[in-house]
Design a protein around this motif. Structure first.
Motif, mmCIF file in Angstrom:
data_model
loop_
_atom_site.group_PDB
_atom_site.id
_atom_site.type_symbol
_atom_site.label_atom_id
_atom_site.label_comp_id
_atom_site.label_asym_id
_atom_site.label_seq_id
_atom_site.Cartn_x
_atom_site.Cartn_y
_atom_site.Cartn_z
ATOM 1 N N GLY A 1 0.793 -1.213 0.000
ATOM 2 C CA GLY A 1 0.000 0.000 0.000
ATOM 3 C C GLY A 1 0.827 1.266 0.000
ATOM 4 O O GLY A 1 0.308 2.361 0.263
ATOM 5 N N SER A 2 2.101 1.156 -0.336
ATOM 6 C CA SER A 2 2.994 2.310 -0.263
ATOM 7 C C SER A 2 4.117 2.167 -1.273
ATOM 8 O O SER A 2 4.729 1.095 -1.391
ATOM 9 C CB SER A 2 3.576 2.431 1.149
ATOM 10 N N LEU A 3 4.407 3.251 -2.007
ATOM 11 C CA LEU A 3 5.532 3.217 -2.945
ATOM 12 C C LEU A 3 6.851 3.072 -2.194
ATOM 13 O O LEU A 3 7.763 2.378 -2.650
ATOM 14 C CB LEU A 3 5.550 4.498 -3.794
ATOM 15 N N LEU A 4 6.951 3.723 -1.023
ATOM 16 C CA LEU A 4 8.193 3.655 -0.255
ATOM 17 C C LEU A 4 8.445 2.244 0.260
ATOM 18 O O LEU A 4 9.557 1.712 0.150
ATOM 19 C CB LEU A 4 8.127 4.639 0.909
ATOM 20 N N GLN A 5 7.410 1.607 0.830
ATOM 21 C CA GLN A 5 7.591 0.243 1.322
ATOM 22 C C GLN A 5 7.815 -0.733 0.176
ATOM 23 O O GLN A 5 8.572 -1.689 0.308
ATOM 24 C CB GLN A 5 6.377 -0.179 2.139
ATOM 25 N N ALA A 6 7.146 -0.495 -0.963
ATOM 26 C CA ALA A 6 7.370 -1.349 -2.133
ATOM 27 C C ALA A 6 8.822 -1.264 -2.585
ATOM 28 O O ALA A 6 9.410 -2.266 -3.002
ATOM 29 C CB ALA A 6 6.427 -0.943 -3.263
ATOM 30 N N ALA A 7 9.405 -0.065 -2.507
ATOM 31 C CA ALA A 7 10.815 0.100 -2.884
ATOM 32 C C ALA A 7 11.718 -0.750 -2.003
ATOM 33 O O ALA A 7 12.691 -1.345 -2.478
ATOM 34 C CB ALA A 7 11.205 1.574 -2.795
ATOM 35 N N GLU A 8 11.394 -0.850 -0.698
ATOM 36 C CA GLU A 8 12.183 -1.698 0.202
ATOM 37 C C GLU A 8 12.022 -3.170 -0.159
ATOM 38 O O GLU A 8 12.984 -3.937 -0.126
ATOM 39 C CB GLU A 8 11.739 -1.469 1.647
ATOM 40 N N ILE A 9 10.787 -3.562 -0.519
ATOM 41 C CA ILE A 9 10.528 -4.971 -0.831
ATOM 42 C C ILE A 9 11.319 -5.416 -2.058
ATOM 43 O O ILE A 9 11.897 -6.506 -2.075
ATOM 44 C CB ILE A 9 9.022 -5.203 -1.047
ATOM 45 N N LEU B 1 18.204 -22.726 -1.052
ATOM 46 C CA LEU B 1 17.376 -22.171 0.005
ATOM 47 C C LEU B 1 17.845 -20.739 0.274
ATOM 48 O O LEU B 1 19.031 -20.494 0.448
ATOM 49 C CB LEU B 1 17.507 -23.009 1.279
ATOM 50 N N ALA B 2 16.888 -19.806 0.304
ATOM 51 C CA ALA B 2 17.168 -18.407 0.623
ATOM 52 C C ALA B 2 16.684 -18.137 2.043
ATOM 53 O O ALA B 2 15.494 -18.285 2.339
ATOM 54 C CB ALA B 2 16.478 -17.482 -0.368
ATOM 55 N N VAL B 3 17.607 -17.755 2.917
ATOM 56 C CA VAL B 3 17.324 -17.626 4.349
ATOM 57 C C VAL B 3 17.638 -16.209 4.809
ATOM 58 O O VAL B 3 18.705 -15.667 4.509
ATOM 59 C CB VAL B 3 18.170 -18.623 5.173
ATOM 60 N N GLY B 4 16.720 -15.618 5.559
ATOM 61 C CA GLY B 4 16.952 -14.316 6.171
ATOM 62 C C GLY B 4 16.846 -14.419 7.678
ATOM 63 O O GLY B 4 16.180 -15.310 8.201
ATOM 64 N N ALA C 1 10.182 -9.954 6.655
ATOM 65 C CA ALA C 1 8.831 -10.435 6.355
ATOM 66 C C ALA C 1 8.417 -10.030 4.951
ATOM 67 O O ALA C 1 7.845 -10.842 4.198
ATOM 68 C CB ALA C 1 7.845 -9.891 7.386
ATOM 69 N N ASN C 2 8.706 -8.800 4.571
ATOM 70 C CA ASN C 2 8.382 -8.359 3.213
ATOM 71 C C ASN C 2 9.142 -9.155 2.166
ATOM 72 O O ASN C 2 8.615 -9.465 1.090
ATOM 73 C CB ASN C 2 8.697 -6.867 3.064
ATOM 74 N N ARG C 3 10.378 -9.518 2.478
ATOM 75 C CA ARG C 3 11.187 -10.291 1.527
ATOM 76 C C ARG C 3 10.640 -11.709 1.358
ATOM 77 O O ARG C 3 10.686 -12.268 0.263
ATOM 78 C CB ARG C 3 12.635 -10.340 2.019
ATOM 79 N N VAL C 4 10.118 -12.279 2.436
ATOM 80 C CA VAL C 4 9.485 -13.595 2.320
ATOM 81 C C VAL C 4 8.194 -13.482 1.507
ATOM 82 O O VAL C 4 7.918 -14.292 0.615
ATOM 83 C CB VAL C 4 9.191 -14.193 3.712
ATOM 84 N N SER D 1 7.386 -11.400 -0.780
ATOM 85 C CA SER D 1 7.640 -11.134 -2.196
ATOM 86 C C SER D 1 8.321 -12.294 -2.901
ATOM 87 O O SER D 1 8.529 -12.249 -4.112
ATOM 88 C CB SER D 1 8.506 -9.874 -2.340
ATOM 89 N N GLY D 2 8.687 -13.342 -2.161
ATOM 90 C CA GLY D 2 9.315 -14.507 -2.772
ATOM 91 C C GLY D 2 10.820 -14.442 -2.871
ATOM 92 O O GLY D 2 11.446 -15.365 -3.398
ATOM 93 N N HIS D 3 11.433 -13.374 -2.348
ATOM 94 C CA HIS D 3 12.891 -13.278 -2.395
ATOM 95 C C HIS D 3 13.560 -14.179 -1.360
ATOM 96 O O HIS D 3 14.726 -14.561 -1.529
ATOM 97 C CB HIS D 3 13.334 -11.830 -2.174
ATOM 98 N N LEU D 4 12.853 -14.488 -0.280
ATOM 99 C CA LEU D 4 13.365 -15.397 0.736
ATOM 100 C C LEU D 4 12.395 -16.562 0.899
ATOM 101 O O LEU D 4 11.175 -16.384 0.811
ATOM 102 C CB LEU D 4 13.515 -14.686 2.081
ATOM 103 N N ASP D 5 12.943 -17.750 1.165
ATOM 104 C CA ASP D 5 12.104 -18.916 1.448
ATOM 105 C C ASP D 5 11.670 -18.943 2.904
ATOM 106 O O ASP D 5 10.595 -19.444 3.232
ATOM 107 C CB ASP D 5 12.874 -20.205 1.124
ATOM 108 N N VAL D 6 12.508 -18.420 3.782
ATOM 109 C CA VAL D 6 12.216 -18.454 5.217
ATOM 110 C C VAL D 6 12.976 -17.317 5.895
ATOM 111 O O VAL D 6 14.038 -16.897 5.424
ATOM 112 C CB VAL D 6 12.631 -19.812 5.834
ATOM 113 N N ALA D 7 12.404 -16.806 6.971
ATOM 114 C CA ALA D 7 13.095 -15.803 7.775
ATOM 115 C C ALA D 7 12.967 -16.182 9.247
ATOM 116 O O ALA D 7 11.935 -16.699 9.683
ATOM 117 C CB ALA D 7 12.521 -14.408 7.541
ATOM 118 N N PHE D 8 14.022 -15.922 10.000
ATOM 119 C CA PHE D 8 14.037 -16.185 11.439
ATOM 120 C C PHE D 8 14.089 -14.837 12.162
ATOM 121 O O PHE D 8 15.044 -14.068 11.975
ATOM 122 C CB PHE D 8 15.238 -17.053 11.810
#
Length: 289
Positions: free
Chosen positions: A17-25, A92-95, A132-135, A137-144
């Motif tokens: 819902g935000s251009l700024l947050q989308a830029a981070e994602i 596996l992409a891990v954050g 969480a945003n990276r997960v 958007s599909g850039h990460l498979d899992v985040a801890f």
């Protein structure tokens, strides 16, 4: 022809819902996000987003609503196409937030690196909301993380709890007891880390001052832990700090803060590809038991 980056950017704008947050994602600038959306709108031949001065957030036009379904189906096809190679190469992409990446995850990573054939890993660290945003958007498979996600497309599973303990750097005074009353400590020598909203609320209820030493990330704590300084940390940090600084470790005798929880964040949707990723995640988690 529709470009992958334009569709991914459109979905990031819709979900955040935000251009700024989308830029981070999507890891770019806000101006690039605007350019990609405008380029996509030119390709479609219709405006997809409503933008008005002073409005909070962004909404979809009627054409945008229809295109959203197409974009989501396209994204799923892209993911399936990317996973064709996964039959031969396991990846596996891990954050993770920094404190967990440094002090908790090494056995997880080692277990996957020791697999035959080896698992190709992508590792990154960041703040919990960015992970969480990276997960999503599909850039990460899992985040801890140490905070659960409230994103509608994600699920947060608690892995374990870590009791909160005091680490204390002696200053030549008599040794402190193993179970502390917080009045045993000099409140002006506290080093505060913002572990969670619940922990911060506990401090307020216990009457701790806001005017203390403050560090943002756990790896910044050790150089300051000296000459009577102390901090409240999760148990996974105590032994590394004791080894590095010589500090002592103590329980809080009365009304300690709630344990700090470690969460695993995953996407809700399931497919053959995500099932393979989750099998790898399970193998790594087994090493943490």
């Amino acid at each position: 022809m529709l470009f992958s980056e334009e569709i991914n950017t459109f979905l990031a704008v819709v979900r955040s819902g935000s251009l700024l947050q989308a830029a981070e994602i999507v890891s770019t600038t806000q101006s690039t996000v605007s350019y990609r959306i405008q380029s996509l709108e030119r390709r479609i031949g219709h405006p997809l987003l409503r933008r008005s001065r002073g409005a909070r957030g962004i909404s979809l036009t009627s054409e945008g609503e229809r295109f959203l379904d197409i974009a989501e189906r396209w994204k799923m096809l892209e993911v399936e196409a990317e996973q064709l190679q996964a039959n031969q190469v396991r990846h596996l992409a891990v954050g993770s937030v920094d404190a967990v990446a440094i002090n908790v995850l090494p056995p997880f990573v080692a277990a996957l690196c020791d697999e035959t054939p080896p698992v190709r890993l992508h590792m990154e660290s960041s703040r919990y909301f960015q992970l969480a945003n990276r997960v999503a958007s599909g850039h990460l498979d899992v985040a801890f993380t140490l905070t659960p996600s409230e994103h509608v497309d994600l699920v947060s599973g608690k892995i374990r709890d870590y009791p909160m303990l005091v680490v204390y750097s002696a200053s030549g005074m008599a040794p402190l007891p193993e179970a502390l009353d917080m009045t045993d400590l000099d409140p002006s020598r506290e080093i505060h880390l913002p572990w969670s909203p619940q922990f911060d609320l506990w401090r307020v209820r216990r009457g701790f001052s806001r005017y203390v030493n403050w560090v943002e990330k756990a790896h910044m704590l050790a150089p300051m832990l000296r000459n009577g300084a102390w901090a409240i940390v999760p148990s996974f940090l105590t032994m590394p700090l004791a080894k590095e600084t010589g500090c002592t470790i103590h329980r809080i005798a009365l009304n300690p803060p709630d344990p700090l929880s470690l969460f695993m964040i995953l996407r809700k949707q399931s497919s053959d590809a995500t099932a393979r990723q989750r099998q790898l995640i399970g193998m790594g988690l087994a090493a943490l038991k």
